[in-house]
Design an enzyme around this catalytic site. Structure first.
Site, PDB file in Angstrom:
ATOM      1  N   HIS A  48       8.414  41.995  69.491  1.00 27.47           N
ATOM      2  CA  HIS A  48       9.446  43.029  69.264  1.00 27.47           C
ATOM      3  C   HIS A  48      10.297  42.755  68.009  1.00 27.47           C
ATOM      4  O   HIS A  48      10.324  43.584  67.104  1.00 27.47           O
ATOM      5  CB  HIS A  48      10.288  43.202  70.532  1.00 27.47           C
ATOM      6  CG  HIS A  48      11.565  43.951  70.335  1.00 27.47           C
ATOM      7  ND1 HIS A  48      11.590  45.290  69.994  1.00 27.47           N
ATOM      8  CD2 HIS A  48      12.862  43.559  70.403  1.00 27.47           C
ATOM      9  CE1 HIS A  48      12.866  45.671  69.873  1.00 27.47           C
ATOM     10  NE2 HIS A  48      13.643  44.645  70.110  1.00 27.47           N
ATOM     11  N   HIS A  72      17.576  39.245  66.092  1.00 28.13           N
ATOM     12  CA  HIS A  72      18.564  40.162  66.669  1.00 28.13           C
ATOM     13  C   HIS A  72      18.720  40.066  68.183  1.00 28.13           C
ATOM     14  O   HIS A  72      19.769  40.403  68.710  1.00 28.13           O
ATOM     15  CB  HIS A  72      18.284  41.610  66.237  1.00 28.13           C
ATOM     16  CG  HIS A  72      17.252  42.314  67.058  1.00 28.13           C
ATOM     17  ND1 HIS A  72      15.923  42.294  66.738  1.00 28.13           N
ATOM     18  CD2 HIS A  72      17.347  43.049  68.205  1.00 28.13           C
ATOM     19  CE1 HIS A  72      15.246  42.989  67.628  1.00 28.13           C
ATOM     20  NE2 HIS A  72      16.078  43.459  68.536  1.00 28.13           N
ATOM     21  N   GLU A  76      21.558  37.437  72.683  1.00 29.49           N
ATOM     22  CA  GLU A  76      21.711  38.189  73.923  1.00 29.49           C
ATOM     23  C   GLU A  76      20.697  37.764  74.993  1.00 29.49           C
ATOM     24  O   GLU A  76      21.021  37.677  76.160  1.00 29.49           O
ATOM     25  CB  GLU A  76      21.580  39.687  73.627  1.00 29.49           C
ATOM     26  CG  GLU A  76      21.874  40.602  74.794  1.00 29.49           C
ATOM     27  CD  GLU A  76      23.318  40.530  75.305  1.00 29.49           C
ATOM     28  OE1 GLU A  76      24.167  39.964  74.596  1.00 29.49           O
ATOM     29  OE2 GLU A  76      23.573  41.016  76.419  1.00 29.49           O
ATOM     30  N   ASP A  77      19.472  37.483  74.578  1.00 22.74           N
ATOM     31  CA  ASP A  77      18.387  37.317  75.561  1.00 22.74           C
ATOM     32  C   ASP A  77      17.826  35.906  75.707  1.00 22.74           C
ATOM     33  O   ASP A  77      16.927  35.686  76.521  1.00 22.74           O
ATOM     34  CB  ASP A  77      17.210  38.260  75.209  1.00 22.74           C
ATOM     35  CG  ASP A  77      17.580  39.714  75.408  1.00 22.74           C
ATOM     36  OD1 ASP A  77      18.574  39.963  76.113  1.00 22.74           O
ATOM     37  OD2 ASP A  77      16.889  40.587  74.853  1.00 22.74           O
TER      38      ASP A  77
HETATM   39 MN    MN Z   1      15.814  44.438  70.439  1.00 22.87          MN
END
Ligand code: MN
Length: 726
Positions: A48, A72, A76-77
């Site tokens: 991704h 990016h 967050e992940d």
């Molecule tokens: Mn993304």
């Protein structure tokens, strides 16, 4: 999945002297931290960010944007932190990644997109650097391309709706038309697959009955322009199903009547050449009335410039033709992103435009000068002339919504407020009743002072209580007109009743001092005295415009002349002390009652008031310097504390403390005060020598007893040489 070397290769096509190191580092880092995570498609998660980077390379963005794309989703992940990113990739990248992460969190927070307009503004306002928004749009584009893998229908629909309402318009706003078109069409395929299929089958049918027109029309247009010796670039395409669908909706017409299923684009070098091409087309073919648009002299908000016309073209086909210069095409295609693509040639472009301007006056009013174009033009200028990343970051902050902040309710509604707004403004924006009853506010789950200034993306929860009322103190920090008006109105009403209350107390005291009753009958006499409602007169007394004694004297004189209505003497009260104090019960501090800042009276002190005209009563302690030297005894007032003071009420008092200048002593003083339940509201260091500290400290206490217990605790400590009330 695109390989590392391919990525580098593609970048080098437009950045020949690329420094590969940070790109490679980001590639490896992202691959490592995403590890075995999978996408809904079953692909490794890392595919991704790679694809997002790839989209940005298509748009010819700078290396920092490409690195941001690779990183990016890491904060967050994955377990990666922003500090790590900063240490590995530097400040600029960390800021960009942080920006994208914040946008992602906002996205997760808002379940509904009913307030699309505000939400779009929020996203723009949060994209402090335009590249944050561009990366976010590329991220959304790839997620949309793979949306069909998401199994839950509601989730697919929600994401598609959000894309249609928020991200596609944003892409258009910054002029990225190809991204906008694709986002819309992908959303359309999820939200209305039947509608899209009906357009597609209609297009298929048209191809069957009349073959592929595009090639034939291209050829004829090319020959026409060649005959006029005009150098053009020419392309043609079928419009996307969604844009056809929307045109049918907006114009409320059938498919067959649509003029522009096919769109052709003619690029030339100069603005005059655009109009020349237009003239040739209009001379050769009949034009469809009402479809001509001149976006060259009137550019769109996003800086888009072009001529649009619709014709019955070659082979009697209805076609739309867009005519623009090659420079305009860069903006039309990439929008803001065009800058990075054409940075190299920017100088030539500007130069050429300028020289044409001299040759042809019509050029002056055209391209780069349009008012509508200003924001983009300004941005490009800044980018062009910024020499270092710092300057660049500073200048590329989007200023479109710099005067607004956007916050969330706990339900995810977006509330737009002027910059500098506080929680109280937020509460009043929700509802006047909510504002009036506000007692506390939680920002992002944490309780904060009401005066806290809100920031973009803050989630604000207002705690209300039915017994709460607007506080005059709020007026000092609210900035919205609505909040200010409500608070003022309440304060005025409140002051009115407070002054009335005070006026009554003052009159009652004078009457009772003379051994007289103050009752309904007295009120009637007061009303007769000036022939106005009694309340008006009493209010004047409370406000200090008339003294209670004046009223009393006037009534007495009137009675002796009229000799009627003798003032009733209340014998039971004759034994009362003539200095019966006025109770301050019911008077709200800050309205008709003010605790003076010189002596800080607290319950238990003997108190005296000074009535000042229009402002109510200022309360001092009996022995305050101010009172001792006060020269107008008629304005002095003996006061008494309310006997059932609220236990939770706190009064500020000031004390001075002298203690040893040794390690830990200041902390010890603080903990002694805290140990007695005293809350420190202010602290000033008066002197500090090698041996001693001298401090002046303001403490909130409930009254005299509380203060005594704090002083006692302080005085028993061996490190404290002096502790006394100021
Ligand atoms: Mn993304």
């Amino acid at each position: 999945m695109i390989q590392q070397f391919e990525l580098i290769q593609r970048l080098k096509q437009y950045i020949p002297h690329l420094d590969e190191t940070p790109i490679n580092k980001a590639y490896v880092f992202a691959m490592k931290v995403h590890g075995a995570q999978l996408r809904a498609s079953g692909d490794p998660y890392f595919s991704h960010p790679l694809e997002v980077a790839n989209i940005l390379i298509d748009l010819r963005l700078d290396p920092a944007s490409i690195i941001t794309a690779l990183l990016h989703d890491t904060v967050e992940d994955t377990s990666a932190t922003l500090d790590e990113i900063k240490a590995l990739f530097g400040h600029e990248i960390a800021q960009l990644v942080d920006g994208v992460t914040k946008l992602t969190r906002i996205e997760l927070q808002s379940e509904e997109t009913k307030q699309a307009e505000n939400f779009r503004k929020l996203v723009l306002a949060m994209s402090s650097d335009i590249r944050v928004l561009i990366v976010k749009l590329a991220d959304r584009l790839h997620n949309m391309r793979t949306l069909h893998y998401i199994k839950k229908r509601e989730k697919r629909n929600r994401i598609a709706r959000e894309t249609m309402d928020i991200y596609a318009p944003l892409a258009e706003r910054i002029g990225m038309h190809s991204v906008k078109d694709e986002l819309e069409d992908l959303s359309f395929s999820i939200l209305n697959p039947e509608g899209r299929e009906s357009i597609l089958s209609r297009l298929r049918y048209l191809h069957e009955v009349s073959g592929q027109h595009i090639e034939t029309i291209l050829l004829e247009l090319r020959q026409l322009m060649d005959a006029h010796h005009i150098d053009i670039s020419l392309s043609g395409r079928e419009k996307t199903p969604f844009s056809i669908w929307r045109k049918m909706q907006i114009q409320n017409i059938a498919f067959e009547q649509l003029a522009d299923i096919m769109a052709f684009r003619i690029l030339v070098d100069t603005v005059p050449a655009c109009y020349q091409v237009l003239g040739i087309l209009h001379g050769e073919y009949s034009l469809i009335p009402g479809r001509f648009k001149d976006y060259i002299s009137m550019p769109k908000n996003n800086g888009y410039q072009s001529l649009h016309t619709s014709l019955i073209g070659p082979m009697n086909q209805r076609i739309e033709v867009q005519i623009r210069t090659r420079d305009m095409q860069k903006i039309a295609e990439y929008g803001v992103a065009a800058h990075w693509y054409y940075k190299k040639t920017q100088h030539d472009v500007v130069h050429r435009t300028a020289s044409h301007g001299i040759e042809n006056p019509s050029e002056k009013t055209a391209p780069m000068e349009g008012k509508q174009y200003a924001w983009l033009r300004g941005l490009l200028d800044i980018l062009e002339h910024a020499h270092n990343p710092q300057e660049f970051l500073e200048h590329t902050k989007l200023e479109m919504f710099a005067d607004q902040v956007f916050c969330f309710t706990p339900k995810g509604d977006v509330i737009a407020l002027p910059k500098g707004a506080t929680t109280v403004d937020f509460a009043y924006t929700l509802h006047s009743e909510v504002g009036d009853r506000t007692v506390a506010a939680r920002i992002n789950g944490r309780q904060m002072p009401l005066r806290t200034v809100l920031h973009n993306g803050d989630q604000v929860e207002i705690v209300t209580s039915p017994s709460q009322n607007p506080s005059p103190a709020w007026e000092r920090f609210v900035i919205t007109g609505k909040a200010r008006a409500r608070i003022r109105k309440f304060v005025r009403q409140q002051q009115h009743s407070q002054f009335l209350e005070l006026g009554k107390s003052l009159l009652r005291r004078v009457f009772e001092k003379e051994g007289l009753d103050f009752n309904d009958d007295t009120l009637k006499q007061v009303a007769d005295l000036y022939n106005v409602p009694a309340d008006d007169t009493i209010l004047s007394v409370g406000q200090g415009h008339i003294t209670a004694k004046d009223i009393f004297e006037k009534l007495k004189n009137r009675q002796s002349t009229l000799n009627t209505h003798p003032m009733p003497v209340h014998h039971a009260r004759e034994d009362l002390s003539p200095t019966q104090p006025v109770s301050i019960q019911g008077l709200i501090p800050g309205m008709a009652l003010h605790y003076s800042k010189c002596c800080h009276p607290i319950p238990g002190d003997t108190i005296v008031g000074i009535v000042s005209e229009g402002r109510g009563v200022h309360v001092h302690t009996f022995d305050c310097e101010h009172i001792v030297h006060f020269k107008e005894p008629e304005r002095l007032l003996h006061l008494s504390w309310n006997h059932n003071i609220d236990e939770t009420a706190r009064f500020v008092t000031r004390m001075s403390i002298t203690f040893l200048n040794q390690q830990g002593c200041l902390a010890r003083v603080m903990s002694l005060i805290a140990g007695q339940g005293g809350n420190i509201s202010n602290l000033r260091v008066m002197h500090r020598t090698a041996e001693f500290w001298d401090i002046s400290i303001d403490i909130e206490v409930s009254g005299h007893d509380h203060l005594s217990s704090i002083l006692a605790a302080l005085r028993t400590s061996p490190i404290i040489s002096k502790a006394e009330r100021h």
